[in-house]
Design a protein around this motif. Sequence first.
Motif, PDB file in Angstrom:
ATOM      1  N   ARG A 309       0.824  -1.204   0.000  1.00  0.00           N
ATOM      2  CA  ARG A 309       0.000   0.000   0.000  1.00  0.00           C
ATOM      3  C   ARG A 309       0.863   1.261   0.000  1.00  0.00           C
ATOM      4  O   ARG A 309       0.468   2.281  -0.585  1.00  0.00           O
ATOM      5  CB  ARG A 309      -0.960  -0.025   1.192  1.00  0.00           C
ATOM      6  CG  ARG A 309      -1.998  -1.125   1.104  1.00  0.00           C
ATOM      7  CD  ARG A 309      -2.768  -1.310   2.398  1.00  0.00           C
ATOM      8  NE  ARG A 309      -1.922  -1.802   3.483  1.00  0.00           N
ATOM      9  CZ  ARG A 309      -2.383  -2.248   4.650  1.00  0.00           C
ATOM     10  NH1 ARG A 309      -3.696  -2.251   4.882  1.00  0.00           N
ATOM     11  NH2 ARG A 309      -1.564  -2.673   5.591  1.00  0.00           N
ATOM     12  N   LYS A 310       2.002   1.208   0.631  1.00  0.00           N
ATOM     13  CA  LYS A 310       2.898   2.360   0.615  1.00  0.00           C
ATOM     14  C   LYS A 310       3.448   2.569  -0.786  1.00  0.00           C
ATOM     15  O   LYS A 310       3.517   3.708  -1.287  1.00  0.00           O
ATOM     16  CB  LYS A 310       4.046   2.162   1.602  1.00  0.00           C
ATOM     17  CG  LYS A 310       4.969   3.369   1.705  1.00  0.00           C
ATOM     18  CD  LYS A 310       6.045   3.157   2.756  1.00  0.00           C
ATOM     19  CE  LYS A 310       6.923   4.388   2.900  1.00  0.00           C
ATOM     20  NZ  LYS A 310       7.978   4.198   3.935  1.00  0.00           N
ATOM     21  N   THR A 311       3.805   1.484  -1.450  1.00  0.00           N
ATOM     22  CA  THR A 311       4.348   1.575  -2.805  1.00  0.00           C
ATOM     23  C   THR A 311       3.308   2.123  -3.784  1.00  0.00           C
ATOM     24  O   THR A 311       3.623   2.939  -4.652  1.00  0.00           O
ATOM     25  CB  THR A 311       4.818   0.193  -3.288  1.00  0.00           C
ATOM     26  OG1 THR A 311       5.767  -0.330  -2.367  1.00  0.00           O
ATOM     27  CG2 THR A 311       5.444   0.277  -4.673  1.00  0.00           C
ATOM     28  N   SER A 312       2.050   1.683  -3.634  1.00  0.00           N
ATOM     29  CA  SER A 312       1.019   2.021  -4.601  1.00  0.00           C
ATOM     30  C   SER A 312       0.229   3.274  -4.251  1.00  0.00           C
ATOM     31  O   SER A 312      -0.281   3.950  -5.151  1.00  0.00           O
ATOM     32  CB  SER A 312       0.044   0.843  -4.747  1.00  0.00           C
ATOM     33  OG  SER A 312       0.682  -0.294  -5.281  1.00  0.00           O
ATOM     34  N   TRP A 313       0.088   3.576  -2.974  1.00  0.00           N
ATOM     35  CA  TRP A 313      -0.847   4.620  -2.560  1.00  0.00           C
ATOM     36  C   TRP A 313      -0.176   5.873  -2.012  1.00  0.00           C
ATOM     37  O   TRP A 313      -0.865   6.811  -1.614  1.00  0.00           O
ATOM     38  CB  TRP A 313      -1.807   4.074  -1.494  1.00  0.00           C
ATOM     39  CG  TRP A 313      -2.689   2.963  -1.986  1.00  0.00           C
ATOM     40  CD1 TRP A 313      -2.848   2.524  -3.275  1.00  0.00           C
ATOM     41  CD2 TRP A 313      -3.539   2.123  -1.185  1.00  0.00           C
ATOM     42  NE1 TRP A 313      -3.736   1.486  -3.335  1.00  0.00           N
ATOM     43  CE2 TRP A 313      -4.187   1.210  -2.069  1.00  0.00           C
ATOM     44  CE3 TRP A 313      -3.830   2.058   0.172  1.00  0.00           C
ATOM     45  CZ2 TRP A 313      -5.090   0.252  -1.619  1.00  0.00           C
ATOM     46  CZ3 TRP A 313      -4.729   1.111   0.628  1.00  0.00           C
ATOM     47  CH2 TRP A 313      -5.357   0.210  -0.266  1.00  0.00           C
ATOM     48  N   VAL A 314       1.162   5.904  -1.979  1.00  0.00           N
ATOM     49  CA  VAL A 314       1.886   7.087  -1.524  1.00  0.00           C
ATOM     50  C   VAL A 314       2.786   7.567  -2.656  1.00  0.00           C
ATOM     51  O   VAL A 314       3.526   6.779  -3.248  1.00  0.00           O
ATOM     52  CB  VAL A 314       2.735   6.799  -0.266  1.00  0.00           C
ATOM     53  CG1 VAL A 314       3.529   8.038   0.141  1.00  0.00           C
ATOM     54  CG2 VAL A 314       1.842   6.341   0.883  1.00  0.00           C
ATOM     55  N   GLY A 315       2.681   8.849  -2.986  1.00  0.00           N
ATOM     56  CA  GLY A 315       3.566   9.447  -3.977  1.00  0.00           C
ATOM     57  C   GLY A 315       4.561  10.371  -3.292  1.00  0.00           C
ATOM     58  O   GLY A 315       4.420  10.713  -2.107  1.00  0.00           O
ATOM     59  N   TYR A 316       5.586  10.793  -4.036  1.00  0.00           N
ATOM     60  CA  TYR A 316       6.621  11.658  -3.478  1.00  0.00           C
ATOM     61  C   TYR A 316       6.951  12.780  -4.450  1.00  0.00           C
ATOM     62  O   TYR A 316       7.019  12.569  -5.660  1.00  0.00           O
ATOM     63  CB  TYR A 316       7.892  10.857  -3.152  1.00  0.00           C
ATOM     64  CG  TYR A 316       7.681   9.806  -2.095  1.00  0.00           C
ATOM     65  CD1 TYR A 316       7.823  10.107  -0.742  1.00  0.00           C
ATOM     66  CD2 TYR A 316       7.299   8.518  -2.449  1.00  0.00           C
ATOM     67  CE1 TYR A 316       7.600   9.143   0.230  1.00  0.00           C
ATOM     68  CE2 TYR A 316       7.078   7.552  -1.479  1.00  0.00           C
ATOM     69  CZ  TYR A 316       7.228   7.865  -0.148  1.00  0.00           C
ATOM     70  OH  TYR A 316       6.999   6.914   0.808  1.00  0.00           O
ATOM     71  N   LYS A 317       7.133  13.955  -3.890  1.00  0.00           N
ATOM     72  CA  LYS A 317       7.554  15.117  -4.671  1.00  0.00           C
ATOM     73  C   LYS A 317       8.797  15.686  -4.013  1.00  0.00           C
ATOM     74  O   LYS A 317       8.776  16.051  -2.826  1.00  0.00           O
ATOM     75  CB  LYS A 317       6.440  16.155  -4.712  1.00  0.00           C
ATOM     76  CG  LYS A 317       6.742  17.361  -5.591  1.00  0.00           C
ATOM     77  CD  LYS A 317       6.540  17.028  -7.066  1.00  0.00           C
ATOM     78  CE  LYS A 317       6.666  18.283  -7.919  1.00  0.00           C
ATOM     79  NZ  LYS A 317       6.428  17.996  -9.358  1.00  0.00           N
ATOM     80  N   ASN A 318       9.898  15.764  -4.763  1.00  0.00           N
ATOM     81  CA  ASN A 318      11.158  16.246  -4.203  1.00  0.00           C
ATOM     82  C   ASN A 318      11.254  17.758  -4.369  1.00  0.00           C
ATOM     83  O   ASN A 318      11.065  18.299  -5.461  1.00  0.00           O
ATOM     84  CB  ASN A 318      12.343  15.571  -4.877  1.00  0.00           C
ATOM     85  CG  ASN A 318      13.652  15.910  -4.188  1.00  0.00           C
ATOM     86  OD1 ASN A 318      14.217  16.973  -4.382  1.00  0.00           O
ATOM     87  ND2 ASN A 318      14.129  14.982  -3.363  1.00  0.00           N
ATOM     88  N   TYR A 319      11.530  18.398  -3.262  1.00  0.00           N
ATOM     89  CA  TYR A 319      11.718  19.851  -3.281  1.00  0.00           C
ATOM     90  C   TYR A 319      12.800  20.203  -2.268  1.00  0.00           C
ATOM     91  O   TYR A 319      12.707  19.842  -1.092  1.00  0.00           O
ATOM     92  CB  TYR A 319      10.412  20.565  -2.927  1.00  0.00           C
ATOM     93  CG  TYR A 319      10.540  22.055  -2.836  1.00  0.00           C
ATOM     94  CD1 TYR A 319      10.840  22.833  -3.960  1.00  0.00           C
ATOM     95  CD2 TYR A 319      10.364  22.711  -1.612  1.00  0.00           C
ATOM     96  CE1 TYR A 319      10.952  24.207  -3.878  1.00  0.00           C
ATOM     97  CE2 TYR A 319      10.470  24.098  -1.521  1.00  0.00           C
ATOM     98  CZ  TYR A 319      10.766  24.837  -2.656  1.00  0.00           C
ATOM     99  OH  TYR A 319      10.881  26.199  -2.566  1.00  0.00           O
ATOM    100  N   GLY A 320      13.832  20.867  -2.721  1.00  0.00           N
ATOM    101  CA  GLY A 320      14.925  21.250  -1.831  1.00  0.00           C
ATOM    102  C   GLY A 320      15.629  20.066  -1.224  1.00  0.00           C
ATOM    103  O   GLY A 320      16.115  20.148  -0.093  1.00  0.00           O
ATOM    104  N   GLY A 321      15.663  18.950  -1.959  1.00  0.00           N
ATOM    105  CA  GLY A 321      16.327  17.761  -1.461  1.00  0.00           C
ATOM    106  C   GLY A 321      15.494  16.938  -0.500  1.00  0.00           C
ATOM    107  O   GLY A 321      15.987  15.950   0.060  1.00  0.00           O
ATOM    108  N   ILE A 322      14.241  17.319  -0.294  1.00  0.00           N
ATOM    109  CA  ILE A 322      13.353  16.595   0.611  1.00  0.00           C
ATOM    110  C   ILE A 322      12.233  15.950  -0.187  1.00  0.00           C
ATOM    111  O   ILE A 322      11.624  16.584  -1.046  1.00  0.00           O
ATOM    112  CB  ILE A 322      12.742  17.540   1.668  1.00  0.00           C
ATOM    113  CG1 ILE A 322      13.851  18.166   2.511  1.00  0.00           C
ATOM    114  CG2 ILE A 322      11.752  16.792   2.559  1.00  0.00           C
ATOM    115  CD1 ILE A 322      13.352  19.218   3.481  1.00  0.00           C
TER     116      ILE A 322
END
Length: 467
Positions: A309-322
């Motif tokens: 569920r973490k792999t499929s249901w959580v996205g990530y956006k990188n900003y300022g190295g975070i």
Amino acid sequence: MKKQLFLYTCWVLLAGSMMSSCKKLIEIGPPKDQLASNSVFLDSTTAEAAMVGLYANVANPNPGSDMGTLITLFNCMSADEAYAYSMNYYDDFTNNSLTPLYYYIDGLWSTIYKNVYIANSVISGMPGSPLSEAYKQRTVGEAKFIRAFCYFYLVNEYGAVPLVLSTDVNTTTMQPRDNVDAVYDQIEKDLTDAQKVLPATLDYYGGKRIRATTWAAEALLARVYLYRGKWQLAENMATSVINNPGLFSLNAAVDQVFLANNQEGILQFVNGITSSWIANNFVPSALSTTPKFVLKDGLHEDFEPGDKRKTSWVGYKNYGGINYPYPAKYKYMAGVGPVEYNQVLRLSEQYLIRAEARAQQSNYTQAAADINSIRSRAGLPATNAADKAALMTAIEHERRIEFFCEWGYRWLDLKRWPGVGNPAVSRADEVLSRLKGNQWQPTDALYPIPQSAINSNVNLTQNKGYF
């Protein structure tokens, strides 16, 4: 195609004039010449258009102002799930500092009561129609389901609320609040009535899961019974839905759970024509530097290693190295990708309802088996929980992960559960006082009654903690 276009046009004409006439249900009476008129129900075409319109209004009348969007966004910030990254006009939810004058609280109240009014119009107008008794019973059953669905959220967001069951201006404009048990009793009655007359197959709806069936009524009844502590009834209703493998089964592919008409859906709402309604709120565009809403650290860290569920249901956006995590259950915007429908009721909830009801009845082995059905689908090992306390901890964990940022599950769960360390307080008091410090007060568990509604109805009273 022509018939579908005609039905849609009928709804636009009906809804357009009705929405411009109907402000807040508790403030004014029904429009005199619109959906409440029995003429709408003289033939199957206009009657069906009214029913399609009822669903359309609940599901997606305007981008960002449907029930699902408002409840999901507001409740995930009120709880411990997410915060708005740079939109400070949402801070009052995150900080639990709402006031009766807050615009969004007024909007949520008005949106849900508007849907109650439309459902009441169908319930009162359909019996006088010359259409077949079978058709009338089914459509009234659908309207009762929608009314029950609306009141479920009203009573959980605001507590005691006016229980409006008609479109008569003389009974709606000055109606006081009914106690919570009275509202829940009506919810149970509406759902029981609906269960008896709604179809048990998807044939009436072209094989799609986009309108209420007897199984949707039973699924919502299971939830209501659980919230009211009616453990055996909750178990019975959930079992009835689960034991229908011809219609429902857990989707082994976690990334497909929110696609249109997948087998896990008991009831889905159709989104806007070109996009998933919630994806536009949660998923950042390519040009965005950060997500609009970011998962709080406690939730993000609560995922176990290997949880699909973490792999499929959580996205990530990188900003300022975070890497900022955001909810990504719904992904597709502007017509790109597979069609997604809003999952209103899905099978995984029924397993966790039954697990909780069984744990409360000391049926620990079977409760663990239900939990493991969800964990197995997520790629996780079986739970070690074997007594009531451990099972309830496991259930809380699975509900938090399975339903994060979805229809207010976490917010409502925290408010209904007793505290783990101190059963004299709510779980919300335990969790949110630790997270938010003096920003949290026990009275924050209910939203304030909008001041505009109180100004228009001298019989409405305010919730404790608000002035």
